[in-house]
Scaffold this motif. Sequence first.
Motif, PDB file in Angstrom:
ATOM      1  N   MET A   1     -17.189 -12.611   7.322  1.00 55.31           N
ATOM      2  CA  MET A   1     -16.845 -12.505   8.784  1.00 55.31           C
ATOM      3  C   MET A   1     -16.585 -13.884   9.349  1.00 55.31           C
ATOM      4  SD  MET A   1     -18.723 -10.216  11.591  1.00 55.31           S
ATOM      5  CE  MET A   1     -18.493  -8.845  10.552  1.00 55.31           C
ATOM      6  N   LEU A   2     -17.475 -14.715   8.916  1.00 55.14           N
ATOM      7  CA  LEU A   2     -17.090 -16.106   9.383  1.00 55.14           C
ATOM      8  C   LEU A   2     -16.481 -16.828   8.301  1.00 55.14           C
ATOM      9  CD1 LEU A   2     -20.279 -17.414  11.591  1.00 55.14           C
ATOM     10  CD2 LEU A   2     -18.158 -16.425  12.134  1.00 55.14           C
ATOM     11  N   TYR A   3     -15.285 -17.598   8.682  1.00 49.63           N
ATOM     12  CA  TYR A   3     -14.901 -18.487   7.637  1.00 49.63           C
ATOM     13  C   TYR A   3     -15.242 -19.884   8.032  1.00 49.63           C
ATOM     14  CZ  TYR A   3     -11.181 -21.009   4.838  1.00 49.63           C
ATOM     15  OH  TYR A   3     -10.774 -22.059   4.121  1.00 49.63           O
ATOM     16  N   SER A   4     -16.115 -20.668   7.431  1.00 51.25           N
ATOM     17  CA  SER A   4     -16.598 -21.846   8.240  1.00 51.25           C
ATOM     18  C   SER A   4     -15.948 -23.151   7.588  1.00 51.25           C
ATOM     19  CB  SER A   4     -18.302 -22.062   7.993  1.00 51.25           C
ATOM     20  OG  SER A   4     -18.984 -20.954   8.710  1.00 51.25           O
ATOM     21  N   ILE A   5     -15.629 -23.778   8.412  1.00 54.80           N
ATOM     22  CA  ILE A   5     -15.034 -25.182   8.118  1.00 54.80           C
ATOM     23  C   ILE A   5     -15.863 -26.598   8.910  1.00 54.80           C
ATOM     24  CG2 ILE A   5     -12.876 -26.643   8.042  1.00 54.80           C
ATOM     25  CD1 ILE A   5     -11.241 -24.135   8.613  1.00 54.80           C
ATOM     26  N   SER A   6     -16.420 -27.168   7.993  1.00 58.54           N
ATOM     27  CA  SER A   6     -17.494 -28.202   8.686  1.00 58.54           C
ATOM     28  C   SER A   6     -16.849 -29.387   8.578  1.00 58.54           C
ATOM     29  CB  SER A   6     -18.813 -28.126   7.699  1.00 58.54           C
ATOM     30  OG  SER A   6     -18.382 -28.167   6.363  1.00 58.54           O
ATOM     31  N   HIS A   7     -15.845 -29.758   9.540  1.00 55.61           N
ATOM     32  CA  HIS A   7     -15.359 -30.959   9.938  1.00 55.61           C
ATOM     33  C   HIS A   7     -16.246 -31.772  11.044  1.00 55.61           C
ATOM     34  CE1 HIS A   7     -11.453 -30.626   8.081  1.00 55.61           C
ATOM     35  NE2 HIS A   7     -11.412 -29.424   8.706  1.00 55.61           N
ATOM     36  N   GLN A   8     -16.593 -32.743  10.858  1.00 55.73           N
ATOM     37  CA  GLN A   8     -17.465 -33.668  12.002  1.00 55.73           C
ATOM     38  C   GLN A   8     -16.350 -34.190  13.151  1.00 55.73           C
ATOM     39  OE1 GLN A   8     -20.474 -33.867  11.869  1.00 55.73           O
ATOM     40  NE2 GLN A   8     -21.302 -33.194   9.915  1.00 55.73           N
ATOM     41  N   ALA A  20      -4.876 -16.799   6.330  1.00 47.77           N
ATOM     42  CA  ALA A  20      -5.427 -15.658   5.602  1.00 47.77           C
ATOM     43  C   ALA A  20      -6.795 -15.035   6.364  1.00 47.77           C
ATOM     44  CB  ALA A  20      -5.526 -15.731   4.276  1.00 47.77           C
ATOM     45  N   ALA A  21      -7.671 -16.033   6.476  1.00 45.95           N
ATOM     46  CA  ALA A  21      -9.205 -15.592   6.820  1.00 45.95           C
ATOM     47  C   ALA A  21      -8.772 -15.117   8.089  1.00 45.95           C
ATOM     48  CB  ALA A  21      -9.975 -16.833   6.955  1.00 45.95           C
ATOM     49  N   LEU A  22      -7.948 -15.865   9.412  1.00 41.03           N
ATOM     50  CA  LEU A  22      -7.922 -14.844  10.563  1.00 41.03           C
ATOM     51  C   LEU A  22      -7.415 -13.447  10.417  1.00 41.03           C
ATOM     52  CD1 LEU A  22      -6.346 -18.084  12.691  1.00 41.03           C
ATOM     53  CD2 LEU A  22      -8.842 -16.939  12.962  1.00 41.03           C
ATOM     54  N   GLU A  23      -6.238 -13.564   9.850  1.00 36.25           N
ATOM     55  CA  GLU A  23      -5.522 -12.338   9.573  1.00 36.25           C
ATOM     56  C   GLU A  23      -6.295 -11.085   9.054  1.00 36.25           C
ATOM     57  OE1 GLU A  23      -1.499 -13.229   7.903  1.00 36.25           O
ATOM     58  OE2 GLU A  23      -1.173 -14.927   9.200  1.00 36.25           O
ATOM     59  N   MET A  24      -7.406 -11.549   8.298  1.00 37.41           N
ATOM     60  CA  MET A  24      -7.990 -10.316   7.859  1.00 37.41           C
ATOM     61  C   MET A  24      -8.963 -10.195   8.760  1.00 37.41           C
ATOM     62  SD  MET A  24      -8.721 -11.119   3.723  1.00 37.41           S
ATOM     63  CE  MET A  24      -9.083 -12.754   3.886  1.00 37.41           C
ATOM     64  N   GLY A  25      -9.118 -10.787   9.897  1.00 40.46           N
ATOM     65  CA  GLY A  25     -10.008 -10.323  10.973  1.00 40.46           C
ATOM     66  C   GLY A  25     -11.369 -11.126  10.978  1.00 40.46           C
ATOM     67  N   ASN A  26     -11.294 -12.361  10.185  1.00 40.88           N
ATOM     68  CA  ASN A  26     -12.560 -13.278  10.326  1.00 40.88           C
ATOM     69  C   ASN A  26     -12.486 -14.201  11.467  1.00 40.88           C
ATOM     70  OD1 ASN A  26     -13.838 -12.525   7.661  1.00 40.88           O
ATOM     71  ND2 ASN A  26     -11.816 -13.128   6.832  1.00 40.88           N
ATOM     72  N   ILE A  27     -13.595 -14.677  11.857  1.00 34.95           N
ATOM     73  CA  ILE A  27     -13.409 -15.844  12.936  1.00 34.95           C
ATOM     74  C   ILE A  27     -13.717 -17.066  12.009  1.00 34.95           C
ATOM     75  CG2 ILE A  27     -15.077 -16.860  14.646  1.00 34.95           C
ATOM     76  CD1 ILE A  27     -16.065 -13.954  15.201  1.00 34.95           C
ATOM     77  N   VAL A  28     -12.444 -17.869  12.339  1.00 38.45           N
ATOM     78  CA  VAL A  28     -12.628 -19.312  11.519  1.00 38.45           C
ATOM     79  C   VAL A  28     -13.609 -20.134  12.317  1.00 38.45           C
ATOM     80  CG1 VAL A  28     -11.317 -21.426  11.304  1.00 38.45           C
ATOM     81  CG2 VAL A  28     -10.401 -19.088  10.622  1.00 38.45           C
ATOM     82  N   TYR A  29     -14.612 -20.745  12.084  1.00 42.53           N
ATOM     83  CA  TYR A  29     -15.633 -21.217  12.773  1.00 42.53           C
ATOM     84  C   TYR A  29     -15.889 -22.849  12.179  1.00 42.53           C
ATOM     85  CZ  TYR A  29     -20.681 -22.118  13.948  1.00 42.53           C
ATOM     86  OH  TYR A  29     -21.902 -22.329  14.294  1.00 42.53           O
ATOM     87  N   PHE A  30     -15.935 -23.683  13.473  1.00 39.00           N
ATOM     88  CA  PHE A  30     -16.120 -25.058  13.117  1.00 39.00           C
ATOM     89  C   PHE A  30     -17.314 -25.355  13.783  1.00 39.00           C
ATOM     90  CE2 PHE A  30     -11.750 -24.338  13.748  1.00 39.00           C
ATOM     91  CZ  PHE A  30     -11.240 -25.150  12.405  1.00 39.00           C
ATOM     92  N   LEU A  94      -5.077 -26.126  16.080  1.00 40.06           N
ATOM     93  CA  LEU A  94      -4.485 -24.961  15.875  1.00 40.06           C
ATOM     94  C   LEU A  94      -3.291 -25.444  14.668  1.00 40.06           C
ATOM     95  CD1 LEU A  94      -4.263 -21.836  15.202  1.00 40.06           C
ATOM     96  CD2 LEU A  94      -3.030 -21.635  17.382  1.00 40.06           C
ATOM     97  N   GLN A  95      -2.467 -26.516  15.427  1.00 35.40           N
ATOM     98  CA  GLN A  95      -1.261 -26.772  14.600  1.00 35.40           C
ATOM     99  C   GLN A  95      -1.653 -27.575  13.402  1.00 35.40           C
ATOM    100  OE1 GLN A  95       0.948 -29.104  17.638  1.00 35.40           O
ATOM    101  NE2 GLN A  95       2.162 -27.164  18.304  1.00 35.40           N
ATOM    102  N   THR A  96      -2.841 -28.253  13.550  1.00 36.03           N
ATOM    103  CA  THR A  96      -3.039 -29.171  12.270  1.00 36.03           C
ATOM    104  C   THR A  96      -3.756 -28.115  11.303  1.00 36.03           C
ATOM    105  OG1 THR A  96      -3.770 -30.554  13.810  1.00 36.03           O
ATOM    106  CG2 THR A  96      -4.363 -30.965  11.571  1.00 36.03           C
ATOM    107  N   LEU A  97      -4.290 -26.989  11.676  1.00 37.97           N
ATOM    108  CA  LEU A  97      -5.154 -26.326  10.545  1.00 37.97           C
ATOM    109  C   LEU A  97      -3.897 -25.310  10.115  1.00 37.97           C
ATOM    110  CD1 LEU A  97      -7.961 -25.496  10.080  1.00 37.97           C
ATOM    111  CD2 LEU A  97      -7.666 -23.429  11.368  1.00 37.97           C
ATOM    112  N   ILE A  98      -3.078 -24.779  10.865  1.00 44.51           N
ATOM    113  CA  ILE A  98      -2.078 -23.733  10.375  1.00 44.51           C
ATOM    114  C   ILE A  98      -0.582 -24.343  10.817  1.00 44.51           C
ATOM    115  CG2 ILE A  98      -1.623 -21.161  10.028  1.00 44.51           C
ATOM    116  CD1 ILE A  98      -4.672 -20.738  11.123  1.00 44.51           C
ATOM    117  N   PRO A  99      -0.120 -25.116  10.073  1.00 47.51           N
ATOM    118  CA  PRO A  99       0.936 -25.733  10.482  1.00 47.51           C
ATOM    119  C   PRO A  99       2.327 -24.756  10.560  1.00 47.51           C
ATOM    120  CG  PRO A  99       0.364 -27.126   8.755  1.00 47.51           C
ATOM    121  CD  PRO A  99      -0.700 -26.009   9.094  1.00 47.51           C
TER     122      PRO A  99
END
Length: 288
Positions: A1-8, A20-30, A94-99
């Motif tokens: 459900m959460l797709y985590s990306i751990s950028h500082q 793909a994660a977003l489109e499947m209905g996940n939350i992209v989480y930082f 958003l533009q950087t993450l998903i160009p």
Amino acid sequence: MLYSISHQQWQADRDDQAAAALEMGNIVYFPNLAFALLPEEMPLISSRLADGLAKNISFNSQTQTLKGIAGNALETHAINNLMQRYAQYSTQLLQTLIPQYTQALQIGRTSLRLVEIAGRRAASYKKDDTRLHVDAFPASPTQGLRILRVFCNINPNGKPRLWHVGESFEKVAATFLPRIRRSVPGSARLLHALKITKSRRSYYDHIMLHMHDGMKKDMCYQKSVQHTEIAFPPASTWMVYTDQVSHAALAGQHLLEQTFYLPVHVMQEPARSPLRVLEKMTNTQLVQ
Ligand code: SIN
Ligand code: FE
């Protein structure tokens, strides 16, 4: 459900799995990505500035107009700057993450939510975001565009934003679509002519709005449907297709949110969009 990306750092990198994660209905989480407030902005993060009528302070970056604020001229100016910065921050993220989304991305409203959610009295069940729902806007039909939102918890007192996330869009639609009647012929034209809607409400918008209302109205559904609780801590950022993901906000105070609109054809898998799912279920073209 959460797709985590751990950028500082402030900037994220391109992530080929994020779409793909977003489109499947996940939350992209930082969990570690925060929108930085300036020291002089800290005192502005107070419910005192919310005008009491609107749920949120909202900012239109195209017209540079602010609504729902009760501050003086200086405070209003500062909030204006803060929200403009958040609009830029979230667009860049958003533009950087998903160009591949960039070409067709449309920027919507920015909102600052300074009122504590727990215990807040909603004007009607339709406005009660503590109940699970998919997003649909009564006055702003999307004509099938996706609603993608970027949230950042800016609570200075350590308080998380508490959400419930419900079942998949397909399951929600299977329950609520059969209850929705067709719109009365001519009603969409009338709503538009009376300026109740900003553009013609398509059959897609009609269904989405009735799904939103139907979910919130059905307390039996609200109490029995499976859901997961998620606590987003302060200084975290997350993005989600809120037209697809059943969500409710139970508690929390001080949140920034940016809305984006996106045509389904730029998705990696347009078949996962509410528009295509509903078209398949109804065997009808839902946007003319
Ligand atoms: C919502 O989009 O329903 C509310 C989200 C929030 O304010 O946390
Ligand atoms: Fe919502």
